[in-house]
Design a protein around this motif. Structure first.
Motif, mmCIF file in Angstrom:
data_model
loop_
_atom_site.group_PDB
_atom_site.id
_atom_site.type_symbol
_atom_site.label_atom_id
_atom_site.label_comp_id
_atom_site.label_asym_id
_atom_site.label_seq_id
_atom_site.Cartn_x
_atom_site.Cartn_y
_atom_site.Cartn_z
ATOM 1 N N GLY A 153 0.850 -1.197 0.000
ATOM 2 C CA GLY A 153 0.000 0.000 0.000
ATOM 3 C C GLY A 153 0.879 1.237 0.000
ATOM 4 O O GLY A 153 1.983 1.231 -0.553
ATOM 5 N N LYS A 154 0.395 2.308 0.671
ATOM 6 C CA LYS A 154 1.140 3.583 0.668
ATOM 7 C C LYS A 154 2.545 3.397 1.251
ATOM 8 O O LYS A 154 3.535 3.770 0.644
ATOM 9 C CB LYS A 154 0.377 4.627 1.485
ATOM 10 C CG LYS A 154 -0.885 5.136 0.798
ATOM 11 C CD LYS A 154 -1.501 6.294 1.544
ATOM 12 C CE LYS A 154 -2.215 5.884 2.822
ATOM 13 N NZ LYS A 154 -3.344 4.936 2.665
ATOM 14 N N LEU A 155 2.605 2.798 2.455
ATOM 15 C CA LEU A 155 3.907 2.669 3.112
ATOM 16 C C LEU A 155 4.748 1.566 2.480
ATOM 17 O O LEU A 155 5.936 1.764 2.216
ATOM 18 C CB LEU A 155 3.703 2.413 4.607
ATOM 19 C CG LEU A 155 3.145 3.625 5.350
ATOM 20 C CD1 LEU A 155 2.768 3.283 6.770
ATOM 21 C CD2 LEU A 155 4.164 4.755 5.335
ATOM 22 N N GLY A 156 4.141 0.419 2.215
ATOM 23 C CA GLY A 156 4.883 -0.681 1.590
ATOM 24 C C GLY A 156 5.458 -0.241 0.247
ATOM 25 O O GLY A 156 6.612 -0.553 -0.079
ATOM 26 N N ASN A 233 8.793 -4.827 11.678
ATOM 27 C CA ASN A 233 7.346 -4.573 11.766
ATOM 28 C C ASN A 233 7.097 -3.169 12.297
ATOM 29 O O ASN A 233 7.304 -2.887 13.478
ATOM 30 C CB ASN A 233 6.658 -5.618 12.660
ATOM 31 C CG ASN A 233 5.136 -5.510 12.567
ATOM 32 O OD1 ASN A 233 4.607 -4.688 11.805
ATOM 33 N ND2 ASN A 233 4.432 -6.335 13.317
ATOM 34 N N THR A 234 6.654 -2.291 11.390
ATOM 35 C CA THR A 234 6.244 -0.940 11.791
ATOM 36 C C THR A 234 4.745 -0.791 11.550
ATOM 37 O O THR A 234 4.234 0.322 11.530
ATOM 38 C CB THR A 234 6.994 0.138 10.970
ATOM 39 O OG1 THR A 234 6.748 -0.100 9.580
ATOM 40 C CG2 THR A 234 8.482 0.120 11.237
ATOM 41 N N SER A 235 4.069 -1.930 11.375
ATOM 42 C CA SER A 235 2.668 -1.884 10.952
ATOM 43 C C SER A 235 1.720 -2.032 12.147
ATOM 44 O O SER A 235 1.291 -1.029 12.716
ATOM 45 C CB SER A 235 2.467 -2.975 9.908
ATOM 46 O OG SER A 235 1.338 -2.720 9.170
HETATM 47 N N1 LIG Z 1 4.351 2.775 13.021
HETATM 48 C C1 LIG Z 1 3.589 3.808 12.750
HETATM 49 O O1 LIG Z 1 3.680 4.841 13.384
HETATM 50 C C2 LIG Z 1 2.598 3.741 11.631
HETATM 51 C C3 LIG Z 1 2.207 4.924 10.985
HETATM 52 C C4 LIG Z 1 1.306 4.848 9.932
HETATM 53 C C5 LIG Z 1 0.777 3.615 9.570
HETATM 54 N N2 LIG Z 1 1.144 2.494 10.251
HETATM 55 C C6 LIG Z 1 0.615 1.184 9.865
HETATM 56 O O2 LIG Z 1 1.224 0.791 8.637
HETATM 57 C C7 LIG Z 1 0.360 -0.104 7.949
HETATM 58 C C8 LIG Z 1 0.295 0.249 6.485
HETATM 59 O O3 LIG Z 1 -0.257 1.543 6.329
HETATM 60 P P1 LIG Z 1 -0.579 2.145 4.880
HETATM 61 O O4 LIG Z 1 -0.883 3.580 5.084
HETATM 62 O O5 LIG Z 1 0.472 1.729 3.928
HETATM 63 O O6 LIG Z 1 -1.931 1.357 4.554
HETATM 64 P P2 LIG Z 1 -2.541 1.041 3.126
HETATM 65 O O7 LIG Z 1 -4.005 0.872 3.334
HETATM 66 O O8 LIG Z 1 -2.074 2.026 2.106
HETATM 67 O O9 LIG Z 1 -1.898 -0.376 2.749
HETATM 68 C C9 LIG Z 1 -2.122 -1.528 3.524
HETATM 69 C C10 LIG Z 1 -1.737 -2.805 2.797
HETATM 70 O O10 LIG Z 1 -2.433 -3.882 3.391
HETATM 71 C C11 LIG Z 1 -3.042 -4.656 2.376
HETATM 72 N N3 LIG Z 1 -4.236 -5.265 2.954
HETATM 73 C C12 LIG Z 1 -5.338 -4.635 3.385
HETATM 74 N N4 LIG Z 1 -6.225 -5.545 3.864
HETATM 75 C C13 LIG Z 1 -5.649 -6.746 3.693
HETATM 76 C C14 LIG Z 1 -6.061 -8.058 3.976
HETATM 77 N N5 LIG Z 1 -7.260 -8.306 4.516
HETATM 78 N N6 LIG Z 1 -5.220 -9.077 3.690
HETATM 79 C C15 LIG Z 1 -4.016 -8.830 3.131
HETATM 80 N N7 LIG Z 1 -3.595 -7.604 2.822
HETATM 81 C C16 LIG Z 1 -4.388 -6.572 3.114
HETATM 82 C C17 LIG Z 1 -3.360 -3.685 1.303
HETATM 83 O O11 LIG Z 1 -3.546 -4.311 0.068
HETATM 84 C C18 LIG Z 1 -2.102 -2.838 1.331
HETATM 85 O O12 LIG Z 1 -1.095 -3.513 0.635
HETATM 86 C C19 LIG Z 1 -0.974 -0.040 8.693
HETATM 87 O O13 LIG Z 1 -1.067 -1.168 9.533
HETATM 88 C C20 LIG Z 1 -0.858 1.197 9.559
HETATM 89 O O14 LIG Z 1 -1.627 1.090 10.721
HETATM 90 C C21 LIG Z 1 2.056 2.535 11.244
#
Ligand SMILES: NC(=O)c1ccc[n+]([C@@H]2O[C@H](COP(=O)([O-])OP(=O)(O)OC[C@H]3O[C@@H](n4cnc5c(N)ncnc54)[C@H](O)[C@@H]3O)[C@@H](O)[C@H]2O)c1
Ligand SMILES: O=C(O)[C@H](O)CO
Length: 317
Positions: A153-156, A233-235
């Motif tokens: 997604g955005k971060l990946g 893991n930052t997720s």
């Molecule tokens: N550490 C931090 O401070 C911090 C800051 C921002 C975001 N995050 C976390 O980072 C993660 C990614 O954020 P993002 O903005 O890239 O989100 P995003 O929605 O842009 O991307 C998320 C990814 O998860 C995949 N996904 C969604 N549902 C799914 C499912 N059911 N099965 C498999 N894959 C699935 C999507 O296809 C996408 O690749 C989130 O968990 C968010 O909470 C952490």
């Protein structure tokens, strides 16, 4: 005057980083710097307030707490997704929940700080230099190594792009990842999660937490990883079985982990992740930057003003 509470301002910046003066004729702001974990304490402290500004998911607002806040009319949470606010319970009590925008680069950058920190043993070497030593570890090059990104997604997507800039071979996987999205990001679509785990030098998790992703990486999956590989893991912590990860780190199934997120935050004082030598930890710092906080808090002020003036507001769905 309308009373507004700002919670969990650990860094004591909420008041100075945004233009609260623009609403000070109508709103009296009280800032809480210390985290309140106890529901009785929260209910007592927050009962007088009409507006509460919360920083990400630090303090959950579930139905029982909401029921004890009789004056509450507006919750402003930072970001546009917050799993720890019960939106249904808030709606049932007539409480509006709004969100703010925010930047998207911060957590990708922290992910790279963790990868680089692990690859070059930055924390150990820094500590060693402070203690009078010189060169005690061997680092790992990134160029030519394999980066596996779970969730593009955005971060990946951003993490993958930076990996390519380092000259890494980048592959990605998620249950819903398409060839088109992988091509767009310039990375290889891994045949399976297992393949990605087995072949990567660094595996970085960027999935959202859902029923499908909770526990996606357990003992079986960690055992597929190479003993010289790192997991970042930052997720969200529950995507990885935390007990299995601690065992993997203790028993050397993998070389190390870079972690920014934990099942319980703040991380309990006696948690093994605080002391295992092959873990690089940050206290959920991904989003904690001056630039992002400026956006979070200014948007919060703007949301409050819009709410008071009956103007359109960014509601959380
Ligand atoms: N550490 C931090 O401070 C911090 C800051 C921002 C975001 N995050 C976390 O980072 C993660 C990614 O954020 P993002 O903005 O890239 O989100 P995003 O929605 O842009 O991307 C998320 C990814 O998860 C995949 N996904 C969604 N549902 C799914 C499912 N059911 N099965 C498999 N894959 C699935 C999507 O296809 C996408 O690749 C989130 O968990 C968010 O909470 C952490
Ligand atoms: O998801 C996010 O925005 C960060 O992890 C902060 O909660």
């Amino acid at each position: 005057m309308i009373r507004c509470a700002v919670l969990d301002d650990y860094q004591q910046v909420a008041k100075s980083i945004a233009d609260w003066a623009s609403i000070e004729d109508r709103v009296e702001v009280t800032v809480f710097h210390e985290h309140m974990a106890d529901e009785d304490e929260l209910a007592a402290a927050l009962a007088p307030f009409e507006i509460i500004v919360i920083m990400r998911e630090r303090t959950p607002f579930r139905a029982p707490l909401l029921a004890r806040l009789p004056n509450l009319k507006l919750i402003v949470t930072t970001g546009m997704r917050n799993a720890s606010v019960d939106l249904e319970a808030a709606a049932a009590r007539g409480v509006v929940v709004s969100g703010t925008s925010g930047l998207s680069s911060h957590t990708a950058e922290l992910t790279w700080a963790l990868i680089l920190g692990l690859a070059r043993n930055i924390v150990q070497e820094h500590g060693a230099v402070r203690q009078g030593m010189w060169q005690s570890t061997l680092g790992t090059d990134l160029c030519g190594k394999k980066l596996g990104v779970l969730g593009l997604g955005k971060l990946g997507g951003r993490v993958a792009k930076i990996g390519l800039a380092f000259g890494m071979e980048v592959a990605a996987w998620s249950q819903n990842l398409t060839q088109e999205r992988a091509d767009e990001a310039g990375v290889r679509l891994a045949g399976s999660k297992e393949e990605l785990l087995a072949e990567s030098d660094f595996v970085s998790i960027h999935l959202v937490l859902s029923d499908r992703t909770r526990g996606l990486i357990g003992a079986e999956q960690l055992k597929l990883m190479r003993p010289d590989a790192y997991l970042i893991n930052t997720s969200r912590a529950p995507i990885v079985d935390q007990a299995a990860l601690a065992q993997a780190l203790r028993e050397g199934w993998i070389a190390g982990a870079g972690l920014d997120v934990y099942e319980t935050e703040p991380l309990p004082k006696d948690h093994p992740f605080r002391t295992l030598p092959n873990v690089l930890t940050t206290p959920h710092l991904g989003y904690v930057t001056k630039d992002n906080y400026r956006v979070f808090y200014q948007d919060a002020v703007d949301d409050i003003r819009a709410f008071l003036e009956g103007a359109p507001i960014r509601r959380l769905a």
